[in-house]
Design a protein around this motif. Structure first.
Motif, PDB file in Angstrom:
ATOM      1  N   ILE A  69       3.103  18.868   0.500  1.00 38.45           N
ATOM      2  CA  ILE A  69       4.313  18.363   0.671  1.00 38.45           C
ATOM      3  C   ILE A  69       3.628  16.229   0.796  1.00 38.45           C
ATOM      4  CG2 ILE A  69       5.738  17.125   2.605  1.00 38.45           C
ATOM      5  CD1 ILE A  69       6.412  19.670   3.324  1.00 38.45           C
ATOM      6  N   GLY A  70       4.042  16.292  -0.056  1.00 37.31           N
ATOM      7  CA  GLY A  70       3.336  14.663  -0.140  1.00 37.31           C
ATOM      8  C   GLY A  70       4.642  13.379   0.684  1.00 37.31           C
ATOM      9  N   TYR A  71       4.063  12.989   1.753  1.00 35.41           N
ATOM     10  CA  TYR A  71       5.872  11.673   1.970  1.00 35.41           C
ATOM     11  C   TYR A  71       5.114  10.528   1.761  1.00 35.41           C
ATOM     12  CZ  TYR A  71       7.656   9.668   6.068  1.00 35.41           C
ATOM     13  OH  TYR A  71       8.630   9.400   7.370  1.00 35.41           O
ATOM     14  N   LEU A  72       6.128   9.284   1.615  1.00 35.07           N
ATOM     15  CA  LEU A  72       6.030   8.579   1.759  1.00 35.07           C
ATOM     16  C   LEU A  72       6.941   7.790   2.704  1.00 35.07           C
ATOM     17  CD1 LEU A  72       4.077   5.850   0.552  1.00 35.07           C
ATOM     18  CD2 LEU A  72       6.089   5.461  -0.729  1.00 35.07           C
ATOM     19  N   ALA A  73       6.942   7.121   4.037  1.00 35.50           N
ATOM     20  CA  ALA A  73       7.645   6.604   5.339  1.00 35.50           C
ATOM     21  C   ALA A  73       7.542   5.236   4.124  1.00 35.50           C
ATOM     22  CB  ALA A  73       7.364   6.470   6.429  1.00 35.50           C
ATOM     23  N   GLN A  74       9.286   4.482   4.600  1.00 31.82           N
ATOM     24  CA  GLN A  74       9.326   3.146   4.377  1.00 31.82           C
ATOM     25  C   GLN A  74       8.563   2.342   4.495  1.00 31.82           C
ATOM     26  OE1 GLN A  74      13.237   1.938   5.421  1.00 31.82           O
ATOM     27  NE2 GLN A  74      13.603   3.460   6.022  1.00 31.82           N
ATOM     28  N   ASN A  75       8.567   1.131   3.555  1.00 35.44           N
ATOM     29  CA  ASN A  75       7.616   0.340   3.964  1.00 35.44           C
ATOM     30  C   ASN A  75       6.239   0.416   4.145  1.00 35.44           C
ATOM     31  OD1 ASN A  75       9.203  -1.236   2.889  1.00 35.44           O
ATOM     32  ND2 ASN A  75      10.556  -1.874   4.535  1.00 35.44           N
ATOM     33  N   THR A  76       5.413   1.489   3.585  1.00 33.57           N
ATOM     34  CA  THR A  76       3.818   2.334   4.069  1.00 33.57           C
ATOM     35  C   THR A  76       3.360   1.724   2.992  1.00 33.57           C
ATOM     36  OG1 THR A  76       5.214   4.288   5.198  1.00 33.57           O
ATOM     37  CG2 THR A  76       2.820   4.273   4.627  1.00 33.57           C
ATOM     38  N   GLY A  77       2.010   0.823   3.330  1.00 36.41           N
ATOM     39  CA  GLY A  77       1.427  -0.486   3.157  1.00 36.41           C
ATOM     40  C   GLY A  77      -0.435   0.299   2.789  1.00 36.41           C
ATOM     41  N   LEU A  78      -1.244   0.321   2.107  1.00 36.85           N
ATOM     42  CA  LEU A  78      -2.050   0.711   1.731  1.00 36.85           C
ATOM     43  C   LEU A  78      -2.610  -0.378   2.158  1.00 36.85           C
ATOM     44  CD1 LEU A  78      -3.393   3.655   0.381  1.00 36.85           C
ATOM     45  CD2 LEU A  78      -3.664   2.948  -0.861  1.00 36.85           C
ATOM     46  N   THR A 163     -10.020  -5.529  -7.999  1.00 36.71           N
ATOM     47  CA  THR A 163      -9.340  -6.353  -6.651  1.00 36.71           C
ATOM     48  C   THR A 163      -9.563  -5.392  -5.492  1.00 36.71           C
ATOM     49  OG1 THR A 163      -7.938  -7.635  -8.253  1.00 36.71           O
ATOM     50  CG2 THR A 163      -7.264  -7.798  -5.567  1.00 36.71           C
ATOM     51  N   LYS A 164      -9.752  -6.329  -4.148  1.00 32.88           N
ATOM     52  CA  LYS A 164      -9.614  -5.722  -2.805  1.00 32.88           C
ATOM     53  C   LYS A 164      -8.355  -5.104  -2.656  1.00 32.88           C
ATOM     54  CE  LYS A 164     -14.370  -5.286  -1.942  1.00 32.88           C
ATOM     55  NZ  LYS A 164     -14.998  -4.005  -2.133  1.00 32.88           N
ATOM     56  N   ILE A 165      -8.134  -4.323  -1.633  1.00 37.00           N
ATOM     57  CA  ILE A 165      -6.776  -3.844  -1.442  1.00 37.00           C
ATOM     58  C   ILE A 165      -6.196  -5.412  -0.390  1.00 37.00           C
ATOM     59  CG2 ILE A 165      -5.398  -2.085  -0.300  1.00 37.00           C
ATOM     60  CD1 ILE A 165      -6.918  -0.314  -2.381  1.00 37.00           C
ATOM     61  N   SER A 166      -7.750  -4.970   0.375  1.00 31.63           N
ATOM     62  CA  SER A 166      -6.976  -6.232   1.427  1.00 31.63           C
ATOM     63  C   SER A 166      -6.356  -7.514   0.754  1.00 31.63           C
ATOM     64  CB  SER A 166      -8.295  -6.933   2.134  1.00 31.63           C
ATOM     65  OG  SER A 166      -9.372  -7.012   1.558  1.00 31.63           O
ATOM     66  N   THR A 167      -7.172  -8.036  -0.281  1.00 33.51           N
ATOM     67  CA  THR A 167      -6.533  -9.363  -0.552  1.00 33.51           C
ATOM     68  C   THR A 167      -4.841  -9.182  -1.180  1.00 33.51           C
ATOM     69  OG1 THR A 167      -7.090  -9.555  -2.570  1.00 33.51           O
ATOM     70  CG2 THR A 167      -8.900  -9.891  -0.654  1.00 33.51           C
ATOM     71  N   LEU A 168      -4.132  -7.728  -0.886  1.00 36.28           N
ATOM     72  CA  LEU A 168      -2.839  -7.770  -1.428  1.00 36.28           C
ATOM     73  C   LEU A 168      -1.953  -7.781  -0.757  1.00 36.28           C
ATOM     74  CD1 LEU A 168      -3.263  -4.632  -3.521  1.00 36.28           C
ATOM     75  CD2 LEU A 168      -4.050  -7.266  -4.515  1.00 36.28           C
ATOM     76  N   SER A 169      -0.756  -8.535  -1.453  1.00 39.47           N
ATOM     77  CA  SER A 169       0.840  -8.660  -0.238  1.00 39.47           C
ATOM     78  C   SER A 169       1.194  -7.493   0.170  1.00 39.47           C
ATOM     79  CB  SER A 169       1.901  -8.898  -0.909  1.00 39.47           C
ATOM     80  OG  SER A 169       2.368  -8.505  -1.647  1.00 39.47           O
ATOM     81  N   ARG A 175       3.120  -0.822  -2.937  1.00 38.81           N
ATOM     82  CA  ARG A 175       3.619  -0.302  -4.590  1.00 38.81           C
ATOM     83  C   ARG A 175       1.938   0.686  -4.544  1.00 38.81           C
ATOM     84  NH1 ARG A 175       4.418  -5.523  -6.230  1.00 38.81           N
ATOM     85  NH2 ARG A 175       2.473  -4.976  -8.107  1.00 38.81           N
ATOM     86  N   LEU A 176       1.143   0.629  -4.391  1.00 38.36           N
ATOM     87  CA  LEU A 176      -0.182   0.992  -4.385  1.00 38.36           C
ATOM     88  C   LEU A 176      -0.425   2.591  -3.668  1.00 38.36           C
ATOM     89  CD1 LEU A 176      -3.101  -1.433  -4.159  1.00 38.36           C
ATOM     90  CD2 LEU A 176      -2.795   0.206  -6.243  1.00 38.36           C
ATOM     91  N   ALA A 177       0.583   2.062  -2.138  1.00 41.04           N
ATOM     92  CA  ALA A 177       0.689   3.338  -1.492  1.00 41.04           C
ATOM     93  C   ALA A 177       1.310   4.298  -2.487  1.00 41.04           C
ATOM     94  CB  ALA A 177       1.350   2.589  -0.099  1.00 41.04           C
ATOM     95  N   LEU A 178       2.274   4.398  -2.502  1.00 46.78           N
ATOM     96  CA  LEU A 178       3.299   5.226  -4.242  1.00 46.78           C
ATOM     97  C   LEU A 178       2.418   5.692  -4.461  1.00 46.78           C
ATOM     98  CD1 LEU A 178       5.917   6.456  -5.022  1.00 46.78           C
ATOM     99  CD2 LEU A 178       6.213   4.016  -5.659  1.00 46.78           C
TER     100      LEU A 178
END
Length: 640
Positions: A69-78, A163-169, A175-178
């Protein structure tokens, strides 16, 4: 078809308050399921329980061990210190390890000592063959192109993958988590509001991706357009219970209405029958000649399985937008405007005009400055260059997607009453009641409200302002499907002017009379709804490919109909593109077969003993792999 998951008689309580009761749900291979219901109905709770992130009080969840099972909660950021590419590669660590092992075996095969020992060499060769087949079957030759395809679809093609993920909005991290979850390809993909933070192009890509997904999908979404495209069955959560409907979201609405009508007719028919029996018993029980018949009727009545009155929809919000005073004909004019933050330009050369009574959707990719433009219009942000002027008697009502204004420690009642102090408490409570704040709800602290409650409170404020020009930034975010429909109807009936940003295509279609498409260097106007805009965009892209216009050429203010010749050419281009796509697919298949043949050849004793031949085949194999990567890249662009 295989049953991947069964939920039987599931119960969940928070303290003494029941949340879910007698929940039954089944997921089979390639099922496309939507879970719908009001905000607070327990949809996210049920998803968390199924995904194993929350406990439940009673019932059973049955799942074979091998089912992932793969689960993505609301507004889960990577959250990661890695680059975009390195983070996506972590999904395929098992394949990278296999690849290293294949390289190690290749080195051992080319070792003169091993080659001199026939038995040892056969053993290595057999192991290499087994591992190479496994590597291919598990996607070893295509995982990098899979990563590129998903990142391209989720609108990361303009980013450096270093690009480092830490610099993203926050939205980019979501979107990356998805994207990372999609690459893991679980047997059951559980997505809670996956369409948040996605622009329209990305939504369209996600729809197509999910339609072709090999596993099962369980989705909570308030995007009706998306649900209609993706799902094939709907489970509705209402009043703690669950009910299944076959078909997409529109089919569910039709069936629900038909069921209610049928059940109401059956209930009314039975009520008539009961009334007749009761009347007969009352009139005839005391009379000697008819007592027996009356007693017989009473037994008949006692044996009847009485139907409950069917429950209609739960209470809905009810509101409308009115205006205090009509504005002049010209509501707003923008002349060569440049917008941005702290002097940093986001978009420029923005010129457009809004007249009274128009309902205008402002669309464009994420990051192009849609919210910035709205804030510049209401003077929350200064324009960098150009002029924005409003017409006579224009009174603006603004709805902020962040509900930034609603973070106070005031009670709900005071949040509204303080802004409209001339109203009585009864009037304020009535308005709040229309927005589903009843009883003690009005005494809650604003800061403790859910996203949906804050959205309803912000709409209540907006309604009370009686503005004649509504500027709305993502007004449907956080609203459940029922509240969205109420909002749509209120805006359709609104006598003023509307400018709004939304990613909800169904919503855009219902209320729009004109679409303004924002880009980095201008605005293009389309006189029609969202479907018309999409149709014109396709025509525009086809024409652009045919004409190859010079970069920087100004887009026409209003798109005209294509001429017969242009239509003909555009259709020809589509056919050419389709033919090339089929060609590329065929070549990819041939190359994959060729690579497999080369790998097998390298395992044959006649070949591996001939060093020159090994070198020749290895070079050809590397060329084929390189060509395959190029074709996969081209296929991704053609299919996009």
């Amino acid at each position: 078809m295989m049953i991947l998951l069964q939920v039987n008689q599931l119960e969940k309580n928070f303290g003494a308050e029941p949340i879910l009761s007698n929940i039954k749900l089944e997921v089979q291979t390639r099922d496309r399921i939507a879970l719908v219901g009001r905000n607070g109905a327990g949809k996210s709770t049920l998803l968390k329980i199924i995904a194993g992130h929350m406990s439940y009080d009673s019932g059973d969840i049955i799942k074979p061990k091998e089912v992932k099972i793969g689960y993505l909660a609301q507004n889960t950021g990577l959250e990661s210190a890695r680059s975009i590419w390195d983070e996506m590669l972590t999904v395929f660590e098992y394949l990278q390890l296999q690849e290293k092992e294949l390289r190690r075996l290749e080195e051992r095969m080319s070792d003169p000592d091993a080659m001199g020992n026939h038995q040892e060499y056969e053993k290595i060769l057999s192991e290499y063959d087994r591992r190479q087949v496994q590597f291919k079957e598990e996607g070893g030759y295509q995982y990098e192109s899979d990563i590129r395809s998903v990142l391209h679809g989720l609108n990361f093609h303009s980013f450096s993958y270093e690009t480092k993920i830490s610099t993203l909005s926050g939205g980019q991290k979501t979107r990356l988590a998805l994207g990372k979850l999609l690459l893991t390809k679980p047997d059951i993909l559980i997505l809670d509001e996956p369409t948040n933070h996605l622009d329209i192009d990305t939504l369209t890509w996600l729809e197509q991706y999910l339609q072709g997904y090999d596993g099962a999908i369980l989705i909570v979404s308030h995007d009706r357009y998306f649900l209609d495209k993706v799902v094939t069955q709907v489970y509705e959560l209402s009043r703690l219970q669950i009910r299944k409907y076959p078909g997409n979201y529109s089919a569910y609405l039709d069936q629900k209405a038909a069921n209610y009508e049928r059940e109401m007719k059956e209930f009314e028919k039975q009520q008539e029958e009961v009334a007749k029996l009761q009347d007969f018993i009352q009139r005839n029980l005391a009379r000697a000649s008819t007592t027996k018949r009356a007693q017989s009727r009473r037994k008949q009545l006692e044996k009847m399985d009485l139907l409950d009155r069917p429950l209609g929809d739960e209470k809905s919000a009810s509101f409308g937008f009115h205006i205090e005073k009509q504005s002049g004909n010209e509501v707003l004019k923008a002349n060569t405007v440049t917008i941005g933050y702290h002097g940093d330009k986001i978009s420029d050369n923005l010129s457009f005009r809004i007249t009274r009574g128009e309902s205008i959707a402002l669309v464009g990719p994420n990051g192009v400055g849609k919210s910035t433009l709205l804030k510049s219009i209401i003077n929350k942000l200064p324009v960098i260059d150009g002029h924005i002027t409003t017409g006579s008697n224009v009174y603006i009502g603004y709805y902020d997607q962040e509900q930034a204004e609603l973070s106070s420690t005031k009670r709900v009642l005071n949040e509204l009453w303080d802004e409209f102090p001339l109203k009585t408490e009864k009037e304020i409570r009535t308005v709040l009641g229309n927005f589903l704040f009843s009883g003690d709800d009005v005494l809650k602290n604003v800061s403790t409200l859910s996203g949906g409650e804050k959205a309803r409170l912000a709409l209540a404020k907006l309604m009370m302002q009686k503005a004649n020009f509504l500027i709305l930034d993502e007004p449907t975010n956080h609203l459940d499907l029922d509240s969205k429909e109420i909002l749509e109807n209120a805006l359709i009936d609104y006598p003023g002017t509307i400018l709004f940003v939304s990613h909800d295509r169904y919503f855009i279609n219902r209320i729009t009379t004109k679409v303004l498409e924002l880009s980095k260097d201008g605005i293009t106007e389309y006189l029609g709804d969202y479907d018309y805009f999409v149709e014109k965009k396709l025509e525009q892209e086809e024409r652009k490919a045919l004409d190859s216009p010079q970069k920087g050429a100004a887009a026409p203010a209003i798109e005209e109909k294509n001429s017969y010749q242009q239509d003909k050419e555009a259709k020809k281009l589509i056919r050419q593109r389709q033919r090339r796509l089929e060609e590329v697919e065929k070549q990819i298949g041939e190359l994959e077969e060729q690579i497999a043949e080369f790998e097998l050849l390298l395992c044959e004793p006649d070949v591996y003993q001939d060093h020159e031949k090994v070198l020749e085949i290895t070079n050809k194999n590397n060329e084929a792999k390189k060509h395959l990567d190029e074709l996969v890249e081209e296929w991704t662009e053609l299919a996009d």
